[in-house]
Design an enzyme around this catalytic site. Sequence first.
Site, PDB file in Angstrom:
ATOM      1  N   HIS A 358      -4.866  -2.461  -1.863  1.00 24.67           N
ATOM      2  CA  HIS A 358      -5.399  -1.370  -2.674  1.00 24.67           C
ATOM      3  C   HIS A 358      -6.898  -1.529  -2.925  1.00 24.67           C
ATOM      4  O   HIS A 358      -7.611  -0.530  -3.069  1.00 24.67           O
ATOM      5  CB  HIS A 358      -4.666  -1.303  -4.022  1.00 24.67           C
ATOM      6  CG  HIS A 358      -3.327  -0.649  -3.943  1.00 24.67           C
ATOM      7  ND1 HIS A 358      -2.177  -1.334  -3.601  1.00 24.67           N
ATOM      8  CD2 HIS A 358      -2.937   0.642  -4.148  1.00 24.67           C
ATOM      9  CE1 HIS A 358      -1.148  -0.507  -3.613  1.00 24.67           C
ATOM     10  NE2 HIS A 358      -1.581   0.696  -3.934  1.00 24.67           N
ATOM     11  N   GLY A 359      -7.390  -2.746  -3.010  1.00 27.63           N
ATOM     12  CA  GLY A 359      -8.811  -2.970  -3.265  1.00 27.63           C
ATOM     13  C   GLY A 359      -9.018  -4.176  -4.158  1.00 27.63           C
ATOM     14  O   GLY A 359      -8.110  -4.606  -4.860  1.00 27.63           O
TER      15      GLY A 359
END
Length: 465
Positions: A358-359
């Site tokens: 997701h980051g």
Amino acid sequence: MGTGVDMESVAAILGVSVPVLRFLMCFIATIPVSWACRFIRRGRHLYSALTGALLSYLSFGFSSNLHFLVPISIGYGSMLFCRRHCGRITFFVAFGYLIGCHVYYMSGDAWKQGGIDATGALMVLTLKVISSAVNYQDGLLKEDGLREAQKKNRLLNCPSFVEYLGYCLCCGSHFAGPVYEIKDYLDWAENKGVWSPSSEVFRPSPYGGMLRALAQAALCLGMYLYLASRFPLSRFSEPIYQEWGFWVRLGYQYMSGFTARWKYYFIWSISEASLIVSGLGFSGWSDSEPPKPKWDRAKNVDILGVEFAKSAAELPLRWNIQVSTWLRYYVYERLIQKGKKPGFAQLLATQTVSAVWHGLYAGYIIFFIHSALFIAGSKVIYRWQQAIPDKVLLGREALIIVNMVYTALALNYACIGFMVLSLRETLAAFGSVFYVGTLVPIALILLGSVLKPPKPSKPRAKKEQ
């Protein structure tokens, strides 16, 4: 210029930025593009690739396709020149490139401010190229000892580059998923398997399923637009939030998470409609009488299953279903040593991979670490529930309700980090409710290691088997 003004007006009405509106228009366009693909008998791979690239260009600009070419080239190149290790090479290099793009674009900040970029589509594409390479590497292994998923999905022969490109960009399905296997895509494109015209069971009409998904999308969009203005994230930093008592703050956290999910429900309902109308979402027939078509490959969320989950362990089976399946097949199951049972370590590692995917925001990492915690805590409650004799029905039902409430509160507490992203804001929100969503799961895990319930007795028939 008139078109720009019109887009600005529409964007203002919907409360989104012009780039997000452009993305939504291209995203909804995947439905007619996918519908047209049903009538293409030859050149389906080329059509899938070209339409996917065109929609990406219109939505994100030319640079998006250049970004997409990097993991596509990594995956296909490793499959051609280093089959024995192509899965591992693609996993680490493609993931590394995705992380680099996350850091460079800081896409989470852009999303919070109403912007959008191609990193969301790159996330889906990364999973596709990794699964393709891993399955091609699995094709070298003997079938004995392989898990069912490996037997079903492994590739014995390398697809052509056009086939591979069609799978990666198929009609814009890389925008928001769902993720599906390249073997299923090839069967669909070539009318094999459940899509074979020579099959004894006729292929179903997709229009009923598509209309149901579109109606669901309309409902979800309406819910999100209604709730978003009433439960804004900005409220967490306002003085009035600090004036509320514990239960009101906890309730607001619940409603914030509940509100945010309708945005994802809307997006995934559109992608479900697109995959259904193409025919690719078809996964067989039900056992009911008369049989009904199943569209499991297109389904990415079970809304009621998420909102009324009886256990936190059910959430990966109901939320972002196809990504959860990917994580199970390509991370979780591959970390389990032969002859041993999976434990908390495999769960935590899988959730960490999901967080990095997701980051690299603290909020994502905190959310997925918490998800491993509250799933483990929910399993403790479930074991206690199963240990209660059937005749003590009231006690068992009470624990079911306790697990449902625990799951709902723990999920909406943890997802604050997923929404606000920054470490400071996440910890401030957690601290405002005395870290209850962190401490309760940890307490349950510790209690579960001390107060181990007796295993429920197995039926005699099973023992004899």
